[in-house]
Scaffold this motif. Sequence first.
Motif, PDB file in Angstrom:
ATOM      1  N   ALA A  97      -4.083   1.075   6.074  1.00 25.85           N
ATOM      2  CA  ALA A  97      -4.299  -0.271   5.532  1.00 25.85           C
ATOM      3  C   ALA A  97      -3.501  -1.304   6.323  1.00 25.85           C
ATOM      4  O   ALA A  97      -3.881  -2.484   6.388  1.00 25.85           O
ATOM      5  CB  ALA A  97      -3.903  -0.314   4.058  1.00 25.85           C
TER       6      ALA A  97
ATOM      7  N   ASN B   1      -4.903  -6.105   1.722  1.00 27.54           N
ATOM      8  CA  ASN B   1      -4.827  -4.657   1.922  1.00 27.54           C
ATOM      9  C   ASN B   1      -4.274  -3.955   0.675  1.00 27.54           C
ATOM     10  O   ASN B   1      -4.539  -2.780   0.445  1.00 27.54           O
ATOM     11  CB  ASN B   1      -4.020  -4.290   3.170  1.00 27.54           C
ATOM     12  CG  ASN B   1      -2.581  -4.754   3.113  1.00 27.54           C
ATOM     13  OD1 ASN B   1      -2.104  -5.280   2.121  1.00 27.54           O
ATOM     14  ND2 ASN B   1      -1.866  -4.568   4.211  1.00 27.54           N
TER      15      ASN B   1
ATOM     16  N   PRO C 231       0.802  -1.232   0.000  1.00 32.90           N
ATOM     17  CA  PRO C 231       0.000   0.000   0.000  1.00 32.90           C
ATOM     18  C   PRO C 231       0.833   1.280   0.000  1.00 32.90           C
ATOM     19  O   PRO C 231       0.440   2.275  -0.604  1.00 32.90           O
ATOM     20  CB  PRO C 231      -0.830  -0.127   1.284  1.00 32.90           C
ATOM     21  CG  PRO C 231      -0.991  -1.596   1.470  1.00 32.90           C
ATOM     22  CD  PRO C 231       0.325  -2.180   1.029  1.00 32.90           C
TER      23      PRO C 231
ATOM     24  N   LEU D 120      -7.791   4.295  -3.103  1.00 36.08           N
ATOM     25  CA  LEU D 120      -6.964   5.479  -3.336  1.00 36.08           C
ATOM     26  C   LEU D 120      -7.377   6.296  -4.572  1.00 36.08           C
ATOM     27  O   LEU D 120      -7.393   7.537  -4.498  1.00 36.08           O
ATOM     28  CB  LEU D 120      -5.491   5.100  -3.423  1.00 36.08           C
ATOM     29  CG  LEU D 120      -4.802   4.801  -2.088  1.00 36.08           C
ATOM     30  CD1 LEU D 120      -3.304   4.616  -2.273  1.00 36.08           C
ATOM     31  CD2 LEU D 120      -5.069   5.898  -1.070  1.00 36.08           C
TER      32      LEU D 120
ATOM     33  N   THR E  30      -6.382  -1.032  -1.094  1.00 38.58           N
ATOM     34  CA  THR E  30      -5.758   0.259  -1.381  1.00 38.58           C
ATOM     35  C   THR E  30      -5.904   0.619  -2.856  1.00 38.58           C
ATOM     36  O   THR E  30      -6.129   1.786  -3.203  1.00 38.58           O
ATOM     37  CB  THR E  30      -4.264   0.232  -0.987  1.00 38.58           C
ATOM     38  OG1 THR E  30      -4.137  -0.261   0.339  1.00 38.58           O
ATOM     39  CG2 THR E  30      -3.663   1.621  -1.057  1.00 38.58           C
TER      40      THR E  30
ATOM     41  N   ALA F 146      -3.129   4.850   3.028  1.00 36.78           N
ATOM     42  CA  ALA F 146      -2.145   3.791   2.808  1.00 36.78           C
ATOM     43  C   ALA F 146      -1.604   3.251   4.130  1.00 36.78           C
ATOM     44  O   ALA F 146      -1.476   2.028   4.313  1.00 36.78           O
ATOM     45  CB  ALA F 146      -1.004   4.312   1.941  1.00 36.78           C
TER      46      ALA F 146
ATOM     47  N   SER G 174      -9.875  -4.042   4.370  1.00 37.12           N
ATOM     48  CA  SER G 174      -8.613  -4.794   4.412  1.00 37.12           C
ATOM     49  C   SER G 174      -8.656  -5.964   5.385  1.00 37.12           C
ATOM     50  O   SER G 174      -7.829  -6.870   5.290  1.00 37.12           O
ATOM     51  CB  SER G 174      -7.456  -3.861   4.790  1.00 37.12           C
ATOM     52  OG  SER G 174      -7.238  -2.897   3.799  1.00 37.12           O
TER      53      SER G 174
ATOM     54  N   VAL H 209     -10.909   1.747   4.627  1.00 33.53           N
ATOM     55  CA  VAL H 209      -9.819   0.891   4.147  1.00 33.53           C
ATOM     56  C   VAL H 209      -9.469  -0.179   5.178  1.00 33.53           C
ATOM     57  O   VAL H 209      -9.137  -1.320   4.829  1.00 33.53           O
ATOM     58  CB  VAL H 209      -8.575   1.730   3.779  1.00 33.53           C
ATOM     59  CG1 VAL H 209      -7.790   2.171   4.998  1.00 33.53           C
ATOM     60  CG2 VAL H 209      -7.673   0.954   2.834  1.00 33.53           C
TER      61      VAL H 209
ATOM     62  N   ALA I 114       0.598   4.221  -2.878  1.00 30.81           N
ATOM     63  CA  ALA I 114       0.378   5.633  -2.527  1.00 30.81           C
ATOM     64  C   ALA I 114       1.414   6.524  -3.197  1.00 30.81           C
ATOM     65  O   ALA I 114       1.082   7.575  -3.766  1.00 30.81           O
ATOM     66  CB  ALA I 114       0.425   5.810  -1.009  1.00 30.81           C
TER      67      ALA I 114
END
Length: 483
Positions: A433, A399, A215, A407, A403, A430, A394, A390, A219
């Motif tokens: 997560a 996860n 994650p 995102l 994500t 992020a 998750s 999230v 990001a």
Amino acid sequence: MKQQSKLIIKDLKSKIKDSVKHSVFKFIFSLLAAYFIAFIPNYSYLSYDASLMLFILLIAAFLWMTEAIPAFAVSFLIIALEILLLGYHNFDFDSSNKEWVYYLKAWSNPLIFLFMAGFIMAIAASKTKLDLWLAKRVLFYFGNKPNNILTGLMLITFILSMFISNTATTAMMMTLLIPMLKNMNKDNPFQKGILLGIVIAANIGGMGTIIGTPPNAIAVGILGDNAPSFVEWMIIALPPAVLLTIIFRWLILKKYKSNEDTIDIEKVKRVSHFDDSTSTFTKVPTIPSWKKSLVIIVFTITVSLWLTGPLHHIPTPVVSLFPIVVFTVFGIINTDDIKEINWDVIILIIGGLSLGAGVAKTGLDTWIGTQFSIDGLDLFLIASIFTFIVILVSNFMSNTAATNIILPLVVALVSSMGDSIVSYMVISVALCASCAMILPVSTPPNAIAFSSGKLNSKDFILIGLVAGLLGPILILLLLSIYI
């Protein structure tokens, strides 16, 4: 005997058939649900390309949630659909059209080499047993008092998880724990405490660096030019991660207090390799000293260059090529080792990057942003909603996949609020997560610890609730200082 074998084979065939039926049903459901949501309503100001991208986004989300097909396969499907539906308008396969190439750019994203370097460094450390050597050295430095042992184990796990996958770190730490647990009283609640401490440190430690967990990489990829550097990420992410770990250490010592004053850790000295097939410890194969020295030198140089980026200005992905080249050229990493790299994770990251690129290119992000009025809403409230979402998602799916889904939506909603707000939201989601750990199957470290037979499903509920409720609050508050 033959009759019994036939019954077993028949039962196996029946299970496979049922599994295939369920997968086909889930796939068809995902396809139809995505189609009806994307195309049946008459959305105002939504272009045709954006509608196609909405369809791709939805089918990816449904497939990741239902697990109709493997997660990495969804990434391949995303890219293929983007090329077919968006790269070639009306399926006009004109050879002069190069628009489809845009949707393959994620494969050459510099982040891929950064993450690959992390995997290769992990394999090199494992092959030369440097990770195990470091863990044993640190553990004996802390002594045999229960409180100190927990501190040492969580510290080792936390640091290793920043640079090595939390799965590999947890598996390695379990080789240390097995003889230690066997020397403890069977009714000592501290056994559970140690295992949960490893799980927590492995999950949260990955927050600390860009390569710590997928994650984080997603990001950074979505933020593009506005993404923090390697050391900037650490400055942002380490404070909440360290604070959460300290809180969990206190909680474990309160709830799982040891009924023994000291723990025998002498057998840990003889731990070398645990063979799962025979459930025995085997002798460490002789490793040439030059290989160990080379790995230590390369590790030191690589991490130092990552941490001093603002001084020498060498891009982090370029530094990542150093361990990749040295370890492969000098034979530390061979063909079999390359096959052990978690390519499915890398492909999953690529799928997320391609999904985000498609959402931006088609203008779907702008359209989504106009559908929800967030003017006047408190930024902390908006961020809290997405971080809790999230974490919730998750806990029941990868996860990384969660994500990937969330995102692009976050960016779409807050893109008009400025780069700093976008960075705050994306990095917060992020990091959060990594706070999903309420079930034995929520993360690989949870599953590995659960397989020891010392933990029950309910043992994860407390740490999962604390991480899921306290984690976002600490992350959002501390990130607001830097961003």
